[in-house]
Design a protein around this motif. Structure first.
Motif, PDB file in Angstrom:
ATOM      1  N   ASP A   1       0.724  -1.246  -0.192  1.00  0.00           N
ATOM      2  CA  ASP A   1       0.047   0.200   0.121  1.00  0.00           C
ATOM      3  C   ASP A   1       0.982   1.234  -0.205  1.00  0.00           C
ATOM      4  OD1 ASP A   1      -2.060  -1.904   1.928  1.00  0.00           O
ATOM      5  OD2 ASP A   1      -2.949  -0.966   0.068  1.00  0.00           O
TER       6      ASP A   1
ATOM      7  N   ASN B   1      -4.159   2.595  -5.167  1.00  0.00           N
ATOM      8  CA  ASN B   1      -2.753   2.972  -5.047  1.00  0.00           C
ATOM      9  C   ASN B   1      -1.969   1.882  -4.500  1.00  0.00           C
ATOM     10  OD1 ASN B   1      -1.232   5.371  -5.854  1.00  0.00           O
ATOM     11  ND2 ASN B   1      -0.993   5.750  -3.722  1.00  0.00           N
ATOM     12  N   GLN B   2      -1.889   0.573  -4.807  1.00  0.00           N
ATOM     13  CA  GLN B   2      -1.169  -0.432  -4.277  1.00  0.00           C
ATOM     14  C   GLN B   2      -0.649  -1.257  -5.601  1.00  0.00           C
ATOM     15  OE1 GLN B   2      -4.869  -3.481  -3.285  1.00  0.00           O
ATOM     16  NE2 GLN B   2      -4.092  -2.182  -1.868  1.00  0.00           N
TER      17      GLN B   2
ATOM     18  N   SER C   1       1.272   5.413   0.203  1.00  0.00           N
ATOM     19  CA  SER C   1       0.689   6.804   0.643  1.00  0.00           C
ATOM     20  C   SER C   1       1.500   7.866   0.521  1.00  0.00           C
ATOM     21  CB  SER C   1       0.109   6.561   2.096  1.00  0.00           C
ATOM     22  OG  SER C   1       1.456   6.146   3.076  1.00  0.00           O
TER      23      SER C   1
ATOM     24  N   SER D   1       1.306   8.920  -5.874  1.00  0.00           N
ATOM     25  CA  SER D   1       0.849   8.084  -6.560  1.00  0.00           C
ATOM     26  C   SER D   1       1.544   7.026  -7.416  1.00  0.00           C
ATOM     27  CB  SER D   1       0.092   8.842  -7.804  1.00  0.00           C
ATOM     28  OG  SER D   1      -0.747   7.833  -8.683  1.00  0.00           O
TER      29      SER D   1
END
Length: 121
Positions: A23, A78-79, A25, A28
């Motif tokens: 994941d 977004n992973q 953060s 992007s």
């Protein structure tokens, strides 16, 4: 700063498929600044690069693992995800996701904290 966090099962049996998700953060995965990598460290050994997925979705794998590896991404979450098939005890390792900067080449960015994966019957 971009942060990464690995997740997935910690224990698998031989012949199963390992799936780990990273994941992301703070940035992007579609940015053209970075490659998104998977790396592992087997017990008592050095780091081994597994492969990466680029900003366009293109992938590149270590020749020694290519036949068993695929890396995919979910831009909506977004992973990105590692799949390693037909695991054996030799796949036991701490697995990391990490950023490799596109330009200048060879510069590593953020790493996840790593997740232990053990393959045992």
């Amino acid at each position: 700063q971009v942060q990464l966090q690995e997740s997935g099962p910690g224990l698998l049996k031989p012949s199963q498929t390992l799936s780990l998700t990273c994941d992301v953060s703070g940035g992007s995965i579609t940015t053209d600044w970075y490659y998104w990598n998977w790396i592992r460290r087997p017990p008592g050994k050095g780091l081994e690069w597994i492969g990466h997925i680029g900003y366009s979705g293109s992938t590149y794998y270590s020749p020694s693992l290519k036949s068993r590896t695929s890396i995919s991404r979910d831009t909506s979450k977004n992973q990105f995800t590692l799949h390693l098939s037909s695991v054996t005890p030799e796949d036991t390792a701490v697995y990391y996701c990490a950023i490799l900067v596109v330009n200048p080449p060879g510069v590593w960015g953020s790493w996840g904290q790593g997740t232990q994966v053990t393959v045992s019957s």
